[in-house]
Design a protein around this motif. Structure first.
Motif, mmCIF file in Angstrom:
data_model
loop_
_atom_site.group_PDB
_atom_site.id
_atom_site.type_symbol
_atom_site.label_atom_id
_atom_site.label_comp_id
_atom_site.label_asym_id
_atom_site.label_seq_id
_atom_site.Cartn_x
_atom_site.Cartn_y
_atom_site.Cartn_z
ATOM 1 N N ILE A 48 -93.609 -13.081 40.005
ATOM 2 C CA ILE A 48 -93.690 -11.811 40.717
ATOM 3 C C ILE A 48 -92.693 -11.849 41.876
ATOM 4 N N ARG A 49 -91.849 -10.860 41.956
ATOM 5 C CA ARG A 49 -90.871 -10.817 43.055
ATOM 6 C C ARG A 49 -90.995 -9.498 43.810
ATOM 7 N N VAL A 50 -91.135 -9.600 45.120
ATOM 8 C CA VAL A 50 -91.105 -8.402 45.967
ATOM 9 C C VAL A 50 -89.639 -8.095 46.263
ATOM 10 N N SER A 94 -83.991 -16.272 47.078
ATOM 11 C CA SER A 94 -85.382 -16.046 46.705
ATOM 12 C C SER A 94 -86.289 -16.787 47.692
ATOM 13 N N LEU A 109 -93.394 -17.461 47.998
ATOM 14 C CA LEU A 109 -94.690 -17.109 48.582
ATOM 15 C C LEU A 109 -95.733 -18.051 47.996
ATOM 16 N N LEU A 147 -94.259 -16.854 42.841
ATOM 17 C CA LEU A 147 -94.218 -15.637 43.638
ATOM 18 C C LEU A 147 -93.096 -15.735 44.675
ATOM 19 N N SER A 148 -92.394 -14.642 44.863
ATOM 20 C CA SER A 148 -91.284 -14.683 45.816
ATOM 21 C C SER A 148 -90.993 -13.297 46.365
ATOM 22 N N MET A 149 -90.132 -13.306 47.359
ATOM 23 C CA MET A 149 -89.655 -12.095 48.009
ATOM 24 C C MET A 149 -88.138 -12.238 48.046
ATOM 25 N N SER A 150 -87.423 -11.175 47.755
ATOM 26 C CA SER A 150 -85.962 -11.293 47.810
ATOM 27 C C SER A 150 -85.496 -11.250 49.260
#
Lengths: 127, 205
Positions: free
Chosen positions: A121-123, B97, B100, B109-112
């Protein structure tokens, strides 16, 4: 040129012997994840280059756009990939974890538990 | 429809945008016409969405600047407007990346980095009388717990108290990062790089 969206369909017959097959699983996840608290949009979860090639192939063949959530299969099991836009009104990391839980529970409810190998899952946008 | 059209009616291929088209120019064309960019253009990439968000804020703030201030731009490639637009473009890209945490072994799980830079820019732009010029995440954001410094460059309007405004920006950025990310932010450094004249009420008519 092979059509990446066709490649995604390969192997669907070997999937999920009880409940939904992979394409149905993908389509249902696309619907269910849009309803998760804090999720505002879904983007194509393929790597950027592949997403671009897929978009070209889609345009050339006149097929409808591919669903953004990707469900891929291998001998080890399913990998679900999701790219999200989330609301700034809820903590983004929590929304991301909530989406993981929904994917996990949905697949567990509609496919054998041991087929889920990874959930990515990527935000990609907040607000 | 698989292609969009820009303000001049030229066909715009969303797929090609990241490669060789200036997304800022394309989005500006739509905004100048007063129409929303087509959904397919925005759905094609979160970077396009992030750029649009920042561009809309940028245009709202600059609309109250003196016309002469913007007209004083010496060269498109050298002026502060061009610099900010170029930064919006580059910062919207996905970048690194940022992981999380999750207890499950199958969770990735990640946030760009682009999402976080967009968050920082939005938080800073929301502070009255300011405009974020650039933002950078310094440190290894891919390593959970690694110390991260956020560097923000900002413009302020003439008449704003610069130290107080810089502190408001710092607090807003820190608060947004604390709410939404798991980064170990050790510092938010705000540098005021420009002061701009505000359009008076009469000039604004």
């Amino acid at each position: 040129m092979s059509d990446p969206s066709q490649q995604e369909d390969l192997g669907r017959d070997e999937l999920v012997d009880a409940g939904l097959d992979r394409v149905e699983l993908r389509d249902n996840l696309n619907r269910v994840l849009r309803e998760v608290d804090g999720v505002t949009d879904l983007y194509d979860a393929r790597p950027t280059a592949l997403a671009a090639v897929t978009a070209v192939a889609t345009r050339l063949t006149g097929r409808p756009p591919v669903e953004p959530v990707v469900v891929a299969s291998s001998r080890e099991g399913l990998t679900v990939s999701v790219s999200l836009a989330v609301s700034e009104n809820l903590p983004a990391a929590d929304t991301c974890r909530r989406v993981f839980d929904v994917v996990h529970d949905f697949v567990a409810a509609h496919a054998p538990e041991d087929t889920l190998r990874a959930v990515r899952i990527r935000v990609s946008r907040i607000g | 429809m698989t292609h969009s059209e820009d303000a001049g009616g030229r066909s715009v291929d969303p797929v090609a945008l990241d490669a060789d088209l200036d997304i800022i120019e394309v989005l500006t064309d739509y905004l100048d016409r007063g129409v929303d960019p087509p959904r397919e253009l925005l759905d094609g990439s979160p970077a396009h969405h992030l750029a649009l968000d920042a561009l809309v804020r940028f245009r709202r703030v600059t609309s109250v600047l003196l016309t002469e201030d913007i007209a004083a731009e010496p060269e498109r490639d050298d002026g502060w407007v061009a610099t900010i637009l170029a930064n919006i473009h580059s910062e919207a890209r996905a970048g690194r990346s940022i992981p999380l945490a999750h207890p499950s072994s199958i969770a990735d799980l990640s946030m760009s980095e682009g999402a976080v830079r967009g968050l920082v820019r939005a938080a800073g732009d929301a502070v009255s009388g300011t405009l974020i010029g650039a933002c950078r995440l310094e440190g290894d954001v891919t390593d959970p717990g690694a110390p991260i410094t956020v560097a923000v460059e900002a413009s302020v309007f003439w008449g704003e108290r610069i130290p107080a405004t810089a502190e408001h920006i710092r607090a807003a950025v820190e608060s947004a990062l604390l709410l939404h990310t798991e980064l170990n932010v050790v510092a938010v450094n705000v540098t005021v790089t420009d002061v701009h004249l505000r359009r008076t009420e009469q000039e604004g008519r």
